[in-house]
Design a protein around this motif. Structure first.
Motif, PDB file in Angstrom:
ATOM      1  N   ASN A 115     -15.319  62.985  71.132  1.00  0.00           N
ATOM      2  CA  ASN A 115     -14.541  64.193  70.894  1.00  0.00           C
ATOM      3  C   ASN A 115     -14.419  64.966  72.199  1.00  0.00           C
ATOM      4  OD1 ASN A 115     -14.265  63.746  68.083  1.00  0.00           O
ATOM      5  ND2 ASN A 115     -16.316  64.586  67.733  1.00  0.00           N
ATOM      6  N   GLU A 116     -13.254  65.532  72.422  1.00  0.00           N
ATOM      7  CA  GLU A 116     -13.019  66.251  73.674  1.00  0.00           C
ATOM      8  C   GLU A 116     -14.009  67.399  73.859  1.00  0.00           C
ATOM      9  OE1 GLU A 116      -9.350  68.556  76.010  1.00  0.00           O
ATOM     10  OE2 GLU A 116      -8.972  67.405  74.165  1.00  0.00           O
ATOM     11  N   ALA A 117     -14.401  68.046  72.757  1.00  0.00           N
ATOM     12  CA  ALA A 117     -15.314  69.190  72.846  1.00  0.00           C
ATOM     13  C   ALA A 117     -16.712  68.773  73.285  1.00  0.00           C
ATOM     14  CB  ALA A 117     -15.389  69.899  71.494  1.00  0.00           C
ATOM     15  N   ASP A 118     -17.070  67.497  73.098  1.00  0.00           N
ATOM     16  CA  ASP A 118     -18.418  67.027  73.455  1.00  0.00           C
ATOM     17  C   ASP A 118     -18.529  66.604  74.914  1.00  0.00           C
ATOM     18  OD1 ASP A 118     -19.268  67.421  70.859  1.00  0.00           O
ATOM     19  OD2 ASP A 118     -18.740  65.382  70.227  1.00  0.00           O
ATOM     20  N   ILE A 119     -17.405  66.498  75.617  1.00  0.00           N
ATOM     21  CA  ILE A 119     -17.416  66.034  77.003  1.00  0.00           C
ATOM     22  C   ILE A 119     -17.711  67.200  77.929  1.00  0.00           C
ATOM     23  CG2 ILE A 119     -16.078  64.929  78.826  1.00  0.00           C
ATOM     24  CD1 ILE A 119     -14.431  63.549  76.654  1.00  0.00           C
ATOM     25  N   ILE A 120     -18.740  67.058  78.769  1.00  0.00           N
ATOM     26  CA  ILE A 120     -19.156  68.110  79.696  1.00  0.00           C
ATOM     27  C   ILE A 120     -18.578  67.811  81.074  1.00  0.00           C
ATOM     28  CG2 ILE A 120     -21.136  69.254  80.773  1.00  0.00           C
ATOM     29  CD1 ILE A 120     -22.769  68.487  78.330  1.00  0.00           C
ATOM     30  N   GLN A 121     -17.974  68.809  81.680  1.00  0.00           N
ATOM     31  CA  GLN A 121     -17.358  68.651  82.999  1.00  0.00           C
ATOM     32  C   GLN A 121     -18.271  69.256  84.070  1.00  0.00           C
ATOM     33  OE1 GLN A 121     -13.344  70.187  82.998  1.00  0.00           O
ATOM     34  NE2 GLN A 121     -12.909  69.356  80.962  1.00  0.00           N
ATOM     35  N   VAL A 122     -18.566  68.453  85.104  1.00  0.00           N
ATOM     36  CA  VAL A 122     -19.467  68.921  86.159  1.00  0.00           C
ATOM     37  C   VAL A 122     -18.942  68.488  87.521  1.00  0.00           C
ATOM     38  CG1 VAL A 122     -21.476  68.720  84.623  1.00  0.00           C
ATOM     39  CG2 VAL A 122     -20.946  66.864  86.213  1.00  0.00           C
ATOM     40  N   SER A 123     -19.475  69.121  88.540  1.00  0.00           N
ATOM     41  CA  SER A 123     -19.337  68.656  89.914  1.00  0.00           C
ATOM     42  C   SER A 123     -20.742  68.563  90.481  1.00  0.00           C
ATOM     43  CB  SER A 123     -18.478  69.613  90.750  1.00  0.00           C
ATOM     44  OG  SER A 123     -18.565  69.253  92.125  1.00  0.00           O
ATOM     45  N   ALA A 124     -21.253  67.355  90.555  1.00  0.00           N
ATOM     46  CA  ALA A 124     -22.624  67.182  91.052  1.00  0.00           C
ATOM     47  C   ALA A 124     -22.742  67.592  92.515  1.00  0.00           C
ATOM     48  CB  ALA A 124     -23.052  65.717  90.876  1.00  0.00           C
ATOM     49  N   LYS A 125     -21.657  67.521  93.248  1.00  0.00           N
ATOM     50  CA  LYS A 125     -21.701  67.854  94.676  1.00  0.00           C
ATOM     51  C   LYS A 125     -21.981  69.327  94.908  1.00  0.00           C
ATOM     52  CE  LYS A 125     -19.021  67.448  98.952  1.00  0.00           C
ATOM     53  NZ  LYS A 125     -17.750  66.979  99.564  1.00  0.00           N
TER      54      LYS A 125
END
Length: 618
Positions: free
Chosen positions: A198-208
């Motif tokens: 589900n789109e709501a379960d996807i977490i967006q990050v920038s590890a850098k």
């Protein structure tokens, strides 16, 4: 300052979910390090989270691990923190993870108390999939990381299937959202189509740069289940990794499934029946941190004076001596895909190299070791690997970590033959290849390959796969720009240069992964190279009948370039001596004799060891 007062002060000094400054973070790091002397048994299994990070190669697993370690105070925030858990020189040099590494973190939820989080950073390349599968046995959940620019790749699919088959909770993460060319909506659609997220379960990050890390840590606590063990039950711990310490012997990495183990306990191996006294236990962060005991659900290291590296059987169950337990399922032993001979450059180094191979095989249990010998190269081993990169990394580790000088023969695969008597034989080397008149049929190993590529390169990928005797099984469009292909193809067509060909034909945009798919009948022949009308075992190969002529021609051309011209008469090194002392002539003859000893003499044709190396390495 007690725990409650410290975190009340921390909560009051920062805005919700975000650290206000590096000063506060460093204070947290200093405080967390005080746990080194704290009895970790004070945390029940309900406050433990064991999780791994899985992804395709170069999608940012190790960088994400660095940010998690910084955010929980295990390491201080520093611009030099790059691949902190990649400790091997070969990992630093190649920029890839080849060995899974564990780190224990302590995380304070704003309204949930203290949690122990055991992180396992896993390799991303297909050749180290066994390392991933073993590591997942100590986890209850995983972070599935996908590059926001490259999207879903072949190894992403393979790792997702590994986690799903193990029954683990999967947290989808899109990384590198700070890149200007990142296409988050497209990658989100790919993850929905390929895995059903589900789109709501996807977490967006920038590890850098650390974006999204404050949201990721609470999600791990909330979504990953706690370990299911029973603290009051008899001790059962799973040995899932090990390495050799020159001063302390074998170090075992264990997951405590039930019960508790402490320093001074006597534990017994369910596999060998041998008993040991526990000399040291602890947790792993950037280094080993001693603890008095390890409890249910925790992951840590254990030293017990084990000196024989072969006694550390990966997948073994350890328990308190004298107790009756049901052993844990353990692991299915890795099945080698590629075989190669390993020989010392100098035959006098054989005993030292044997010790080095044993110790390195302890640290990499997916390597299979069989004794081997060659007329040309002397005593050595036939080693089984999971792929060419795996083989090359093992060779490099032998040279860098043990200062060994080795010859590695050309890679090959194992074949089978069904004899007319009904007996089935396994062919690991060309010297074991049975004569055709005794064989009912030959069998070659095949793999199920997964290939993900942009739509514009679909035609080239189809042609390449079919040229390698591939049979198409599936075609799936991940979105309007990317397609997933599945092919059954002979392993011998894959192991040598198929991966390089995929990258070349797709300008680097396609990815490839494969898994074992059994054996199928094939027309196989053995190609012998004759020197002075006699075969040389070290240069023989087994190939498909259609490619035998091309292979033989290629090897002959190599030989022509490396073999010395055979003269009718020996060079007369004393021809320039006109009289004088006989000792001068004897000195020249002895020098010539020593030169002859440096050559490998095969069937009266002089072929130097360096020539063998040049042929084999090509």
């Amino acid at each position: 300052m007690d725990v409650v007062r410290f975190f009340r002060l921390l909560r009051n000094s920062v805005s919700p979910g975000y650290l206000k400054s590096h000063v506060v973070l460093q204070q947290l790091a200093t405080f967390v390090r005080r746990f080194h002397g704290v009895h970790v048994g004070s945390l029940p299994p309900e406050r433990i989270r064991n999780f791994g990070i899985i992804a395709h190669v170069d999608h940012g697993k190790s960088t994400l691990a660095d940010r998690l370690l910084e955010s929980t105070g295990v390491i201080d925030p520093n611009i030099s923190n790059q691949q902190v858990l990649d400790r091997l020189p070969v990992e630093r040099e190649r920029g890839i993870t080849v060995k899974a590494q564990t780190a224990t973190m302590f995380y304070q939820m704003q309204r949930g108390g203290m949690f122990m989080m055991n992180l396992i950073d896993t390799p991303g390349h297909v050749d180290f999939s066994y390392e991933v599968s073993r590591s997942l046995a100590a986890c209850q959940g995983v972070l599935l990381v996908v590059d926001g620019q490259q999207g879903v790749q072949a190894q992403t699919v393979a790792n997702f299937l590994l986690a799903s088959e193990a029954g683990l909770t999967v947290i989808p993460v899109i990384n590198k959202i700070d890149l200007s060319h990142a296409d988050i909506p497209k990658v989100t659609e790919q993850m929905r189509n390929a895995f059903g997220f589900n789109e709501a379960d996807i977490i967006q990050v920038s590890a850098k740069i650390g974006t999204g890390i404050p949201q990721l840590l609470p999600a791990i606590v909330e979504r990953v289940p706690s370990p299911p063990g029973i603290p009051s039950a008899s001790l059962r711990m799973l040995l899932f990794d090990s390495w050799f310490n020159h001063y302390k012997g074998v170090v075992c990495l264990v997951a405590i499934v039930d019960g508790c183990v402490s320093k001074g306990d006597v534990v017994q191996s369910a596999h060998t029946g041998l008993s040991y006294e526990v000399a040291e236990v602890g947790i792993l962060q950037t280094k080993e941190v001693k603890s008095y005991s390890l409890h249910t659900g925790q992951v840590g290291y254990m030293m017990m004076g084990m000196k024989n590296v072969k006694d550390a059987f990966i997948g073994d169950t350890f328990h308190h001596a004298g107790t009756q337990i049901t052993p844990l399922p353990g692991f299915t032993r890795a099945k080698p895909m590629v075989f190669a001979g390993v020989f010392p450059m100098d035959s006098n180094d054989f005993p030292y190299l044997r010790t080095a191979v044993d110790k390195l095989a302890l640290n990499d249990s997916s390597v299979s070791v069989y004794p081997d010998s060659s007329v040309a190269l002397g005593q050595g081993w036939r080693l089984g690997f999971l792929g060419l990169l795996h083989m090359d990394v093992f060779r490099q580790r032998l040279e860098e970590e043990y200062d060994a000088s080795v010859i590695v023969t050309s890679p090959s695969v194992s074949y089978k033959a069904i004899l007319r008597t009904g007996e089935e034989v396994v062919i690991l080397t060309p010297s074991q290849f049975p004569a055709r008149h005794t064989v009912e049929k030959y069998l070659e190993p095949v793999v199920l390959g997964t290939l993900v590529c942009p739509l514009e390169y679909l035609g080239k990928m189809l042609n390449l796969s079919e040229s390698r005797r591939g049979m198409q099984q599936e075609m799936l469009y991940l979105d309007e720009t990317r397609v997933l292909l599945k092919y059954i193809m002979p392993l011998s067509e894959v192991v040598l240069d198929f991966y390089d060909a995929v990258k070349s034909e797709s300008s680097g945009y396609a990815s490839f992964d494969y898994e074992d798919f059994g054996f199928q009948p094939a027309s196989l022949v053995k190609v012998d190279l004759l020197l002075n009308q006699n075969p040389v075992d070290a240069l023989a190969v087994v190939v498909h009948e259609d490619k035998a002529f091309a292979m033989a021609k290629t090897l002959c051309e190599k030989l022509k370039n490396v073999i010395h011209r055979v003269k009718a008469l020996r060079k007369n090194v004393t021809a320039k001596c006109y009289g004088g002392d006989i000792t001068r002539k004897m000195k020249l003859l002895r020098k010539q004799k020593e030169g002859k000893l440096r050559l490998k003499v095969i069937n009266n044709v002089e072929l130097s060891k360096e020539a063998f190396v040049r042929i084999i390495r090509k």
